[in-house]
Design a protein around this motif. Structure first.
Motif, PDB file in Angstrom:
ATOM      1  N   LYS A   1       0.825  -1.223   0.000  1.00 38.29           N
ATOM      2  CA  LYS A   1       0.000   0.000   0.000  1.00 38.29           C
ATOM      3  C   LYS A   1       0.856   1.270   0.000  1.00 38.29           C
ATOM      4  O   LYS A   1       0.327   2.379   0.167  1.00 38.29           O
ATOM      5  CB  LYS A   1      -0.986   0.043   1.182  1.00 38.29           C
ATOM      6  N   GLU A   2       2.157   1.120  -0.183  1.00 41.71           N
ATOM      7  CA  GLU A   2       3.048   2.266  -0.331  1.00 41.71           C
ATOM      8  C   GLU A   2       2.565   3.123  -1.509  1.00 41.71           C
ATOM      9  O   GLU A   2       2.094   2.596  -2.515  1.00 41.71           O
ATOM     10  CB  GLU A   2       4.449   1.713  -0.591  1.00 41.71           C
ATOM     11  N   THR A   3       2.687   4.448  -1.397  1.00 38.74           N
ATOM     12  CA  THR A   3       2.264   5.328  -2.488  1.00 38.74           C
ATOM     13  C   THR A   3       3.418   6.209  -2.954  1.00 38.74           C
ATOM     14  O   THR A   3       4.332   6.531  -2.186  1.00 38.74           O
ATOM     15  CB  THR A   3       1.081   6.227  -2.089  1.00 38.74           C
ATOM     16  N   LEU A   4       3.354   6.565  -4.216  1.00 45.23           N
ATOM     17  CA  LEU A   4       4.318   7.465  -4.836  1.00 45.23           C
ATOM     18  C   LEU A   4       3.515   8.417  -5.711  1.00 45.23           C
ATOM     19  O   LEU A   4       2.661   7.982  -6.482  1.00 45.23           O
ATOM     20  CB  LEU A   4       5.317   6.666  -5.675  1.00 45.23           C
ATOM     21  N   THR A   5       3.766   9.721  -5.561  1.00 45.56           N
ATOM     22  CA  THR A   5       3.054  10.718  -6.362  1.00 45.56           C
ATOM     23  C   THR A   5       4.056  11.472  -7.227  1.00 45.56           C
ATOM     24  O   THR A   5       5.042  12.010  -6.722  1.00 45.56           O
ATOM     25  CB  THR A   5       2.292  11.707  -5.463  1.00 45.56           C
ATOM     26  N   LEU A   6       3.785  11.511  -8.531  1.00 43.38           N
ATOM     27  CA  LEU A   6       4.674  12.163  -9.490  1.00 43.38           C
ATOM     28  C   LEU A   6       3.902  13.240 -10.244  1.00 43.38           C
ATOM     29  O   LEU A   6       2.829  12.961 -10.786  1.00 43.38           O
ATOM     30  CB  LEU A   6       5.207  11.137 -10.501  1.00 43.38           C
ATOM     31  N   PRO A   7       4.420  14.470 -10.312  1.00 41.44           N
ATOM     32  CA  PRO A   7       3.762  15.499 -11.126  1.00 41.44           C
ATOM     33  C   PRO A   7       4.075  15.285 -12.601  1.00 41.44           C
ATOM     34  O   PRO A   7       5.228  15.360 -13.012  1.00 41.44           O
ATOM     35  CB  PRO A   7       4.370  16.805 -10.605  1.00 41.44           C
ATOM     36  N   LEU A   8       3.060  14.956 -13.386  1.00 44.27           N
ATOM     37  CA  LEU A   8       3.262  14.759 -14.821  1.00 44.27           C
ATOM     38  C   LEU A   8       3.094  16.105 -15.519  1.00 44.27           C
ATOM     39  O   LEU A   8       1.989  16.590 -15.716  1.00 44.27           O
ATOM     40  CB  LEU A   8       2.290  13.706 -15.364  1.00 44.27           C
ATOM     41  N   THR A   9       4.229  16.692 -15.865  1.00 45.10           N
ATOM     42  CA  THR A   9       4.284  18.055 -16.376  1.00 45.10           C
ATOM     43  C   THR A   9       4.072  18.108 -17.887  1.00 45.10           C
ATOM     44  O   THR A   9       4.129  17.089 -18.583  1.00 45.10           O
ATOM     45  CB  THR A   9       5.642  18.677 -16.009  1.00 45.10           C
ATOM     46  N   ASP A  10       3.850  19.300 -18.386  1.00 43.27           N
ATOM     47  CA  ASP A  10       3.601  19.566 -19.798  1.00 43.27           C
ATOM     48  C   ASP A  10       4.778  19.094 -20.648  1.00 43.27           C
ATOM     49  O   ASP A  10       5.915  19.542 -20.459  1.00 43.27           O
ATOM     50  CB  ASP A  10       3.389  21.078 -19.969  1.00 43.27           C
ATOM     51  N   GLY A  11       4.512  18.166 -21.578  1.00 39.84           N
ATOM     52  CA  GLY A  11       5.545  17.677 -22.485  1.00 39.84           C
ATOM     53  C   GLY A  11       6.362  16.518 -21.967  1.00 39.84           C
ATOM     54  O   GLY A  11       7.278  16.050 -22.651  1.00 39.84           O
ATOM     55  N   SER A  12       6.036  16.021 -20.770  1.00 43.20           N
ATOM     56  CA  SER A  12       6.854  14.979 -20.152  1.00 43.20           C
ATOM     57  C   SER A  12       6.480  13.579 -20.633  1.00 43.20           C
ATOM     58  O   SER A  12       5.393  13.353 -21.161  1.00 43.20           O
ATOM     59  CB  SER A  12       6.726  15.045 -18.628  1.00 43.20           C
ATOM     60  N   LEU A  13       7.419  12.640 -20.404  1.00 41.75           N
ATOM     61  CA  LEU A  13       7.196  11.226 -20.688  1.00 41.75           C
ATOM     62  C   LEU A  13       7.518  10.425 -19.432  1.00 41.75           C
ATOM     63  O   LEU A  13       8.595  10.582 -18.854  1.00 41.75           O
ATOM     64  CB  LEU A  13       8.071  10.758 -21.848  1.00 41.75           C
ATOM     65  N   LEU A  14       6.574   9.587 -19.001  1.00 39.76           N
ATOM     66  CA  LEU A  14       6.788   8.641 -17.915  1.00 39.76           C
ATOM     67  C   LEU A  14       6.788   7.249 -18.525  1.00 39.76           C
ATOM     68  O   LEU A  14       5.827   6.868 -19.203  1.00 39.76           O
ATOM     69  CB  LEU A  14       5.687   8.758 -16.859  1.00 39.76           C
ATOM     70  N   PHE A  15       7.864   6.485 -18.260  1.00 40.19           N
ATOM     71  CA  PHE A  15       8.006   5.141 -18.814  1.00 40.19           C
ATOM     72  C   PHE A  15       7.789   4.117 -17.714  1.00 40.19           C
ATOM     73  O   PHE A  15       8.424   4.182 -16.657  1.00 40.19           O
ATOM     74  CB  PHE A  15       9.396   4.981 -19.433  1.00 40.19           C
ATOM     75  N   MET A  16       6.854   3.179 -17.939  1.00 38.61           N
ATOM     76  CA  MET A  16       6.553   2.114 -16.988  1.00 38.61           C
ATOM     77  C   MET A  16       6.829   0.778 -17.658  1.00 38.61           C
ATOM     78  O   MET A  16       6.368   0.534 -18.780  1.00 38.61           O
ATOM     79  CB  MET A  16       5.084   2.177 -16.552  1.00 38.61           C
ATOM     80  N   ALA A  17       7.580  -0.106 -16.969  1.00 36.35           N
ATOM     81  CA  ALA A  17       7.931  -1.393 -17.574  1.00 36.35           C
ATOM     82  C   ALA A  17       8.199  -2.422 -16.486  1.00 36.35           C
ATOM     83  O   ALA A  17       7.995  -2.164 -15.294  1.00 36.35           O
ATOM     84  CB  ALA A  17       9.145  -1.226 -18.493  1.00 36.35           C
ATOM     85  N   GLY A  18       8.665  -3.613 -16.928  1.00 32.19           N
ATOM     86  CA  GLY A  18       8.926  -4.690 -15.984  1.00 32.19           C
ATOM     87  C   GLY A  18       7.632  -5.140 -15.317  1.00 32.19           C
ATOM     88  O   GLY A  18       6.552  -5.059 -15.905  1.00 32.19           O
ATOM     89  N   PRO A  19       7.708  -5.577 -14.049  1.00 28.72           N
ATOM     90  CA  PRO A  19       6.515  -6.090 -13.365  1.00 28.72           C
ATOM     91  C   PRO A  19       5.681  -5.003 -12.684  1.00 28.72           C
ATOM     92  O   PRO A  19       4.884  -5.301 -11.802  1.00 28.72           O
ATOM     93  CB  PRO A  19       7.106  -7.055 -12.332  1.00 28.72           C
TER      94      PRO A  19
END
Length: 198
Positions: free
Chosen positions: A152-170
């Protein structure tokens, strides 16, 4: 180094049970505001009805599906529209940044703070056991919330204008993610999640 302002290449974000990386600005031949305006104007937006816990609900955002194959989630089946020249250019930039190939993209249009995305994982079978997803954002910054399914750990990331967030693996097997509503006055945001449908 500040991951959200200084990196010129994809920078890893430490996270357990998954792979996560961030690029503050995806290189494109147009300013972000031009891309946002074109995406709003050129996309055939739809307001879809999805099934959540056995009940049908209108999604609190507009969406569109482009690519080579149909896609199913939450009881919804999306027939693909072809990639537009604009989407092809953004896809090529995302592929160059991540080193992965994508044959489809889901676009979500958050018109204001009342639009949101419930907590979920992109773990549909057609995405494969460890999908790679490139999430590109244009417009207003919205907090992207990740919650570990076990701890139940949480992480908050500000997804800014023009940004790319890459999610992979498990990460999809172990984490959920979403965008909350906000009462603050906030402008429009479009998010494109590039993925590969097997």
């Amino acid at each position: 180094m500040d991951l959200f302002t200084s990196a010129s290449t994809l920078a890893p974000i430490p996270i357990r049970d998954g792979e996560l990386a961030f690029l503050p600005q995806l290189p494109l031949p147009w300013p972000n505001a031009v891309v946002l305006a074109r995406l709003i104007a050129e996309t055939a937006w739809r307001e879809e009805t999805v099934v959540v816990y056995g009940k049908r609900h209108l999604q609190p955002r507009l969406s569109a599906w482009h690519g080579e194959k149909a896609y199913r989630y939450s009881g919804l089946s999306l027939a693909p529209l072809p990639f537009t020249p604009l989407l092809d250019t953004i896809r090529a930039a995302a592929e160059a940044a991540t080193g992965r190939h994508y044959n489809s993209v889901l676009l979500n249009y958050y018109r204001d703070g009342r639009d949101s995305m419930g907590m979920h994982s992109d773990d549909e079978p057609e995405l494969g056991p460890q999908p790679a997803i490139a999430s590109v954002s244009f417009g207003a910054t919205r907090p992207f919330i990740l919650r570990h399914k076990g701890t139940k750990e949480t992480l908050t990331l500000p997804l800014t204008d023009g940004s790319l967030l890459f999610m992979a693996g498990p990460i999809q097997a172990n984490w959920m993610h979403g965008i909350n509503k906000t009462a603050k006055p906030i402008g429009p945001r479009i998010n494109l999640t590039f993925r590969n449908i097997a």
